[in-house]
Design a protein around this motif. Structure first.
Motif, PDB file in Angstrom:
ATOM      1  N   LEU A  15     -27.800  -2.070 -58.978  1.00  0.00           N
ATOM      2  CA  LEU A  15     -26.579  -2.876 -59.115  1.00  0.00           C
ATOM      3  C   LEU A  15     -26.698  -3.866 -60.271  1.00  0.00           C
ATOM      4  O   LEU A  15     -25.734  -4.095 -60.997  1.00  0.00           O
ATOM      5  CB  LEU A  15     -26.278  -3.598 -57.807  1.00  0.00           C
ATOM      6  CG  LEU A  15     -25.829  -2.700 -56.657  1.00  0.00           C
ATOM      7  CD1 LEU A  15     -25.712  -3.512 -55.370  1.00  0.00           C
ATOM      8  CD2 LEU A  15     -24.529  -2.018 -56.982  1.00  0.00           C
ATOM      9  N   LEU A  16     -27.876  -4.450 -60.440  1.00  0.00           N
ATOM     10  CA  LEU A  16     -28.098  -5.347 -61.577  1.00  0.00           C
ATOM     11  C   LEU A  16     -27.994  -4.585 -62.897  1.00  0.00           C
ATOM     12  O   LEU A  16     -27.399  -5.079 -63.862  1.00  0.00           O
ATOM     13  CB  LEU A  16     -29.463  -6.035 -61.460  1.00  0.00           C
ATOM     14  CG  LEU A  16     -29.793  -7.031 -62.560  1.00  0.00           C
ATOM     15  CD1 LEU A  16     -28.793  -8.181 -62.569  1.00  0.00           C
ATOM     16  CD2 LEU A  16     -31.205  -7.552 -62.383  1.00  0.00           C
ATOM     17  N   ALA A  17     -28.532  -3.382 -62.936  1.00  0.00           N
ATOM     18  CA  ALA A  17     -28.444  -2.562 -64.153  1.00  0.00           C
ATOM     19  C   ALA A  17     -26.995  -2.201 -64.473  1.00  0.00           C
ATOM     20  O   ALA A  17     -26.594  -2.191 -65.635  1.00  0.00           O
ATOM     21  CB  ALA A  17     -29.289  -1.304 -63.999  1.00  0.00           C
ATOM     22  N   VAL A  18     -26.198  -1.921 -63.441  1.00  0.00           N
ATOM     23  CA  VAL A  18     -24.782  -1.624 -63.657  1.00  0.00           C
ATOM     24  C   VAL A  18     -24.070  -2.858 -64.214  1.00  0.00           C
ATOM     25  O   VAL A  18     -23.253  -2.760 -65.132  1.00  0.00           O
ATOM     26  CB  VAL A  18     -24.108  -1.142 -62.348  1.00  0.00           C
ATOM     27  CG1 VAL A  18     -22.601  -1.121 -62.483  1.00  0.00           C
ATOM     28  CG2 VAL A  18     -24.633   0.223 -61.974  1.00  0.00           C
ATOM     29  N   ALA A  19     -24.404  -4.032 -63.679  1.00  0.00           N
ATOM     30  CA  ALA A  19     -23.801  -5.273 -64.183  1.00  0.00           C
ATOM     31  C   ALA A  19     -24.169  -5.496 -65.650  1.00  0.00           C
ATOM     32  O   ALA A  19     -23.322  -5.896 -66.457  1.00  0.00           O
ATOM     33  CB  ALA A  19     -24.232  -6.454 -63.327  1.00  0.00           C
ATOM     34  N   VAL A  20     -25.424  -5.230 -66.007  1.00  0.00           N
ATOM     35  CA  VAL A  20     -25.848  -5.373 -67.406  1.00  0.00           C
ATOM     36  C   VAL A  20     -25.110  -4.363 -68.286  1.00  0.00           C
ATOM     37  O   VAL A  20     -24.671  -4.698 -69.396  1.00  0.00           O
ATOM     38  CB  VAL A  20     -27.381  -5.189 -67.533  1.00  0.00           C
ATOM     39  CG1 VAL A  20     -27.808  -5.026 -68.980  1.00  0.00           C
ATOM     40  CG2 VAL A  20     -28.094  -6.368 -66.896  1.00  0.00           C
ATOM     41  N   VAL A  71     -25.117   1.727 -72.166  1.00  0.00           N
ATOM     42  CA  VAL A  71     -25.859   2.585 -71.237  1.00  0.00           C
ATOM     43  C   VAL A  71     -27.357   2.437 -71.469  1.00  0.00           C
ATOM     44  O   VAL A  71     -28.147   2.392 -70.514  1.00  0.00           O
ATOM     45  CB  VAL A  71     -25.406   4.055 -71.373  1.00  0.00           C
ATOM     46  CG1 VAL A  71     -26.312   4.982 -70.586  1.00  0.00           C
ATOM     47  CG2 VAL A  71     -23.982   4.214 -70.913  1.00  0.00           C
ATOM     48  N   GLY A  72     -27.760   2.341 -72.717  1.00  0.00           N
ATOM     49  CA  GLY A  72     -29.175   2.130 -73.021  1.00  0.00           C
ATOM     50  C   GLY A  72     -29.701   0.818 -72.469  1.00  0.00           C
ATOM     51  O   GLY A  72     -30.809   0.761 -71.914  1.00  0.00           O
ATOM     52  N   ALA A  73     -28.922  -0.246 -72.586  1.00  0.00           N
ATOM     53  CA  ALA A  73     -29.335  -1.546 -72.064  1.00  0.00           C
ATOM     54  C   ALA A  73     -29.447  -1.514 -70.542  1.00  0.00           C
ATOM     55  O   ALA A  73     -30.434  -2.003 -69.963  1.00  0.00           O
ATOM     56  CB  ALA A  73     -28.348  -2.632 -72.488  1.00  0.00           C
ATOM     57  N   GLY A  74     -28.476  -0.923 -69.878  1.00  0.00           N
ATOM     58  CA  GLY A  74     -28.525  -0.824 -68.422  1.00  0.00           C
ATOM     59  C   GLY A  74     -29.686   0.023 -67.946  1.00  0.00           C
ATOM     60  O   GLY A  74     -30.372  -0.325 -66.975  1.00  0.00           O
ATOM     61  N   THR A  75     -29.935   1.128 -68.627  1.00  0.00           N
ATOM     62  CA  THR A  75     -31.060   1.992 -68.270  1.00  0.00           C
ATOM     63  C   THR A  75     -32.382   1.277 -68.473  1.00  0.00           C
ATOM     64  O   THR A  75     -33.280   1.353 -67.633  1.00  0.00           O
ATOM     65  CB  THR A  75     -31.021   3.286 -69.103  1.00  0.00           C
ATOM     66  OG1 THR A  75     -29.771   3.934 -68.883  1.00  0.00           O
ATOM     67  CG2 THR A  75     -32.159   4.211 -68.740  1.00  0.00           C
ATOM     68  N   ALA A  76     -32.518   0.567 -69.580  1.00  0.00           N
ATOM     69  CA  ALA A  76     -33.750  -0.180 -69.852  1.00  0.00           C
ATOM     70  C   ALA A  76     -34.001  -1.234 -68.789  1.00  0.00           C
ATOM     71  O   ALA A  76     -35.137  -1.387 -68.298  1.00  0.00           O
ATOM     72  CB  ALA A  76     -33.680  -0.814 -71.244  1.00  0.00           C
ATOM     73  N   VAL A  77     -32.976  -1.957 -68.391  1.00  0.00           N
ATOM     74  CA  VAL A  77     -33.122  -2.976 -67.352  1.00  0.00           C
ATOM     75  C   VAL A  77     -33.574  -2.333 -66.042  1.00  0.00           C
ATOM     76  O   VAL A  77     -34.485  -2.818 -65.368  1.00  0.00           O
ATOM     77  CB  VAL A  77     -31.803  -3.767 -67.156  1.00  0.00           C
ATOM     78  CG1 VAL A  77     -31.833  -4.583 -65.882  1.00  0.00           C
ATOM     79  CG2 VAL A  77     -31.564  -4.658 -68.352  1.00  0.00           C
ATOM     80  N   TYR A  78     -32.965  -1.232 -65.682  1.00  0.00           N
ATOM     81  CA  TYR A  78     -33.316  -0.544 -64.432  1.00  0.00           C
ATOM     82  C   TYR A  78     -34.767  -0.051 -64.453  1.00  0.00           C
ATOM     83  O   TYR A  78     -35.514  -0.251 -63.491  1.00  0.00           O
ATOM     84  CB  TYR A  78     -32.360   0.617 -64.187  1.00  0.00           C
ATOM     85  CG  TYR A  78     -32.619   1.344 -62.908  1.00  0.00           C
ATOM     86  CD1 TYR A  78     -32.406   0.736 -61.680  1.00  0.00           C
ATOM     87  CD2 TYR A  78     -33.075   2.669 -62.911  1.00  0.00           C
ATOM     88  CE1 TYR A  78     -32.641   1.407 -60.502  1.00  0.00           C
ATOM     89  CE2 TYR A  78     -33.295   3.339 -61.736  1.00  0.00           C
ATOM     90  CZ  TYR A  78     -33.084   2.708 -60.537  1.00  0.00           C
ATOM     91  OH  TYR A  78     -33.325   3.373 -59.362  1.00  0.00           O
ATOM     92  N   VAL A  79     -35.179   0.568 -65.536  1.00  0.00           N
ATOM     93  CA  VAL A  79     -36.535   1.091 -65.640  1.00  0.00           C
ATOM     94  C   VAL A  79     -37.557  -0.046 -65.611  1.00  0.00           C
ATOM     95  O   VAL A  79     -38.576   0.044 -64.921  1.00  0.00           O
ATOM     96  CB  VAL A  79     -36.689   1.950 -66.917  1.00  0.00           C
ATOM     97  CG1 VAL A  79     -38.134   2.282 -67.194  1.00  0.00           C
ATOM     98  CG2 VAL A  79     -35.862   3.216 -66.796  1.00  0.00           C
ATOM     99  N   VAL A  80     -37.282  -1.121 -66.333  1.00  0.00           N
ATOM    100  CA  VAL A  80     -38.209  -2.254 -66.333  1.00  0.00           C
ATOM    101  C   VAL A  80     -38.317  -2.863 -64.947  1.00  0.00           C
ATOM    102  O   VAL A  80     -39.424  -3.165 -64.470  1.00  0.00           O
ATOM    103  CB  VAL A  80     -37.770  -3.317 -67.382  1.00  0.00           C
ATOM    104  CG1 VAL A  80     -38.512  -4.618 -67.197  1.00  0.00           C
ATOM    105  CG2 VAL A  80     -37.986  -2.776 -68.793  1.00  0.00           C
ATOM    106  N   LEU A  81     -37.197  -3.057 -64.274  1.00  0.00           N
ATOM    107  CA  LEU A  81     -37.232  -3.642 -62.918  1.00  0.00           C
ATOM    108  C   LEU A  81     -37.969  -2.746 -61.937  1.00  0.00           C
ATOM    109  O   LEU A  81     -38.753  -3.236 -61.115  1.00  0.00           O
ATOM    110  CB  LEU A  81     -35.815  -3.902 -62.429  1.00  0.00           C
ATOM    111  CG  LEU A  81     -35.094  -5.078 -63.060  1.00  0.00           C
ATOM    112  CD1 LEU A  81     -33.641  -5.130 -62.586  1.00  0.00           C
ATOM    113  CD2 LEU A  81     -35.789  -6.386 -62.755  1.00  0.00           C
TER     114      LEU A  81
END
Length: 81
Positions: free
Chosen positions: A46-51, A67-77
């Motif tokens: 959900l945080l990645a979707v918000a980003v 999409v790249g920013a959201g994916t990066a946030v999700y993978v890092v988290l």
């Protein structure tokens, strides 16, 4: 023929809403898969979707960037926490 299509209000409206619709379908599919298999990662998703949404709106609707920013946030988290 293409000139008429480019000037068509229907084609303009589709060009505006199709990327948003595609992103929405991808987000729902990804969230459904994440929530059903890993409830712990649901908050991260959900945080990645918000980003993704924030980046999409902030950086001029650049789909690849958002999409790249959201994916990066999700993978890092997922990997860091």
């Amino acid at each position: 023929m293409l000139g008429r299509l480019r000037e068509s209000p229907v084609v303009r409206r589709l060009a505006m809403w199709m990327p948003v619709g595609i992103l929405a379908v991808l987000a729902v599919t990804a969230l459904h898969g994440t929530i059903t298999t890993d409830p712990h990662g649901a908050g991260y998703a959900l945080l990645a979707v918000a980003v993704t949404i924030g980046a999409h709106l902030a950086f001029g609707r650049r789909t690849v960037l958002s999409v790249g920013a959201g994916t990066a946030v999700y993978v890092v988290l997922l990997n860091a926490l």
